[in-house]
Enzyme design. Sequence first.
Site, short mmCIF file in Angstrom:
data_model
loop_
_atom_site.label_atom_id
_atom_site.label_comp_id
_atom_site.label_asym_id
_atom_site.label_seq_id
_atom_site.Cartn_x
_atom_site.Cartn_y
_atom_site.Cartn_z
N LYS A 307 0.89 -1.17 0.00
CA LYS A 307 0.00 0.00 0.00
C LYS A 307 0.93 1.21 0.00
CE LYS A 307 -3.41 2.29 3.06
NZ LYS A 307 -4.32 2.11 4.20
N GLU A 311 -3.18 6.99 2.42
CA GLU A 311 -3.50 7.17 3.84
C GLU A 311 -2.24 7.20 4.70
OE1 GLU A 311 -6.42 4.04 4.56
OE2 GLU A 311 -8.02 5.34 3.79
N ARG A 344 -1.41 -2.11 -4.47
CA ARG A 344 -2.80 -1.66 -4.28
C ARG A 344 -3.09 -0.34 -5.00
NH1 ARG A 344 -4.82 -0.99 0.93
NH2 ARG A 344 -6.74 -2.13 0.66
N ARG A 361 -12.96 11.79 -4.86
CA ARG A 361 -12.20 10.60 -4.47
C ARG A 361 -12.49 9.41 -5.38
NH1 ARG A 361 -12.12 8.03 1.65
NH2 ARG A 361 -11.76 5.88 1.05
N ASP A 390 -14.79 2.83 -1.13
CA ASP A 390 -14.18 2.06 -0.03
C ASP A 390 -15.17 1.08 0.60
OD1 ASP A 390 -12.42 1.18 1.85
OD2 ASP A 390 -12.35 3.02 3.04
N GLU A 418 -16.27 -4.10 7.89
CA GLU A 418 -16.04 -2.73 8.37
C GLU A 418 -17.26 -1.84 8.20
OE1 GLU A 418 -12.69 -0.82 6.52
OE2 GLU A 418 -13.05 1.08 7.55
N TRP A 583 -11.67 13.65 4.07
CA TRP A 583 -11.60 12.27 3.57
C TRP A 583 -12.26 12.04 2.22
CZ3 TRP A 583 -8.47 8.74 5.73
CH2 TRP A 583 -7.99 9.02 7.02
C1 GCV Z 1 -5.87 -0.90 6.15
C2 GCV Z 1 -10.11 1.88 4.72
C3 GCV Z 1 -10.01 1.40 6.14
C4 GCV Z 1 -8.57 1.36 6.61
C5 GCV Z 1 -7.77 0.48 5.64
C6 GCV Z 1 -7.89 1.08 4.25
C7 GCV Z 1 -7.17 0.26 3.19
O1 GCV Z 1 -9.79 3.22 4.63
O2 GCV Z 1 -10.80 2.21 6.97
O3 GCV Z 1 -8.54 0.85 7.91
O4 GCV Z 1 -6.42 0.39 6.02
O5 GCV Z 1 -9.25 1.13 3.89
O6 GCV Z 1 -7.85 -0.46 2.48
O7 GCV Z 1 -5.96 0.36 3.07
#
Ligand code: GCV
Length: 723
Positions: A307, A311, A344, A361, A390, A418, A583
Amino acid sequence: MTIPEPTGVHPAWLPPEAFRAIGSRRTLVLGAGLLVGTVRDEVARACAAYGGALRHPGVTGDLDTRETARGDRADGAFDLVFALSTAQSPPDAVQAVRERSRRRYGDAGPGIGDEGFLIARHDGVTVVLADEPAGLLYGLFHVVRLGKPAFGAARPLERHRPAMRLRMLDHWDNVDVHPVMGQVERGYAGGSIFWRDGALSGDLTRVGAYGRLLAACGVNAITVNNVNVHATEAHLLTDRLGDVAAIADRLRPYGVRVHLSAGFASPIALGGLPTADPLDEDVREWWARTTERVYQAIPDLGGYVVKADSEGQPGPFAYGRSHADGANVLADALAPFGGVVHWRAFVYNHRQDWRDRSVDRARAAYDHFTPLDGLFRGNVILQVKHGPIDFQVREPSSPLIAAMPATRVAVELQVTQEYTGQQRHVCYLAPMWSEVLAFRPWGPAGPDVARIVAGAAADRDDIGTEHDGWTADETGCLVGVSNVGDDPYWTGHPLAQANLYAFGRLAWAPWTDPGAILDEWIDLTFAPAETGDAERLRRTLHAVMDGSWRTYERYTAPLGVGFMVRPGHHYGPDVDGYEYTPWGTYHFADRDGVGVDRTRATGTGFTGQYPPPWSEVYESLEQCPDELLLFFHHVPYGHVLHSGSTVIQHIYDTHFAGVEQVAETRALWAKLAGAGPVPPDVHARVSELLDEQLRCAEEWRDQINAYFFRKSGVPDAHGRRIP
Ligand code: GCV
């Protein structure tokens, strides 16, 4: 080998009873190799429980010492034979099945592949034939799934091969307990089965049992650490490699290969270099040397997952390099060992100015990656989340999936819930994933997402002509973010086990009906005898689970607009929680209307990232499907949907209906108490969780309805109470 079993852990879809049909029969296993040994051990265990017999002649022709005590009984006729296609002098039934296969598939052979198998029943013998040991292992679990019918009347020859070469679960597990995200990021099933408080878990029995469950649903790869690679986790690549090797050892007997999430800045963090610039010679050299050492420790490591520039994770942008530059340096280091890089595509600006309406986004992954198509090495797999934002309960398909014809693309699903109830709510996700995989980016005449990902677009004509599916080009990959933890039920909510099972089954055969997968899961997990009770259980579980994803959608964010969850933990409603944040997840509700204008005509232009017909369908207010209306358009509350309802009335109606459906679910489940195949502990756990689901659904209903009533001033046409 005695197969070690964890104590105090629910057996999920492999309770001993699931092996009854095999365990009471005479079985012959022909072949050698680690995974053939696993097949033999599984059969031996089943025979020990149910009185059957096993014979496994050693490669030299001697009887294997692990033959069951009653192996003499198995000396003559067999009910079940697992044989590698290279087996010498196999029984007549195997010869007959080979002959059948020759007639059907020609002299060139059936093309079973290294994980596929043939199965047929001939003259009272069920034969599983495979070219490679992994095929026998998957064949074994197929027979387990079939149960008694595997030994019924003659079975026609079937060929089974996985659609996806890599069927992979990513664990977002941390070695150290992260101060905010805990031991498992977005984990809702306790701690990690791999790591505890900064170290490898003291007892890896659970990991072996996990591998067994994964093999039984078809998963063949996992990552052992979070894609957000923190300081301690970075060391898994070097001085903590032994921990990864120990996990790989436990999973290898079940054909599950381990992958590692690697930090892009590792050359700095671990190698002491001043830069992680992918074009720097020292950096390339560092990755090459480090990777060589990794493969010395774990020769069958699958590769790295990265990744980057996402973020807060470091990436090539810091050096003015592209993501192809970044991915390729790792790919070059992995290539000599046959490893792959999962790179990713979840790259977006998480510090955007909410006032700036030109930033969207949803556009980000496509904008970043399409200019790089064709520039990635052959062992780079671009891992794309299935939707452009997401893992929301409803999103359109990511346009990036269809826009990288010269790049290997994997689709990432989120098994961990999630945004779909965090394993406190029943939400069977297979129907959603089926829709995701069946989406046809170029319209009805083109391939669907499953085929694009499997690399099978070229031979789409044979879909459905054989029940064994279509041929993939051996590069396909479906990834799911795992929902497993050290909870006794593996997944927190016992019914969330079905999501894990379904993920594996859909990665193997994406065309499978989610209802049929649920039946398999019910029959294995609860191993119901053929009684009235079993029928009742099946009916109830279907009523509880089949429509649960749509129910969840009804009481949460409406019409594809997404989010509206409480920032941070993402559980429960908070309509404006993300509205004025950086965000990039907004709904833009005001007194007149709601939704995100992503049209080319007046909005962000995101609709233009799709090929026709979808670029036109999504652009058009008239044609856009209701369930995605607010993802693509900002509309007045009085806008009339295809359903005939207005947007505001739809919001009220679905939120009332969603809560009623949860209440019905709870009542149905209550009726299963005290009788039938659901153990009391499972019943009690699900009952508690249904109480919480109902509470939370009511909270969603009331907050969403009150919010939109206050914004719009439009009363509910049915005069129901809105607080
Ligand atoms: C692992 C979302 C989640 C994050 C996650 C991210 C990702 O934003 O809230 O916790 O991070 O996706 O897929 O990298």
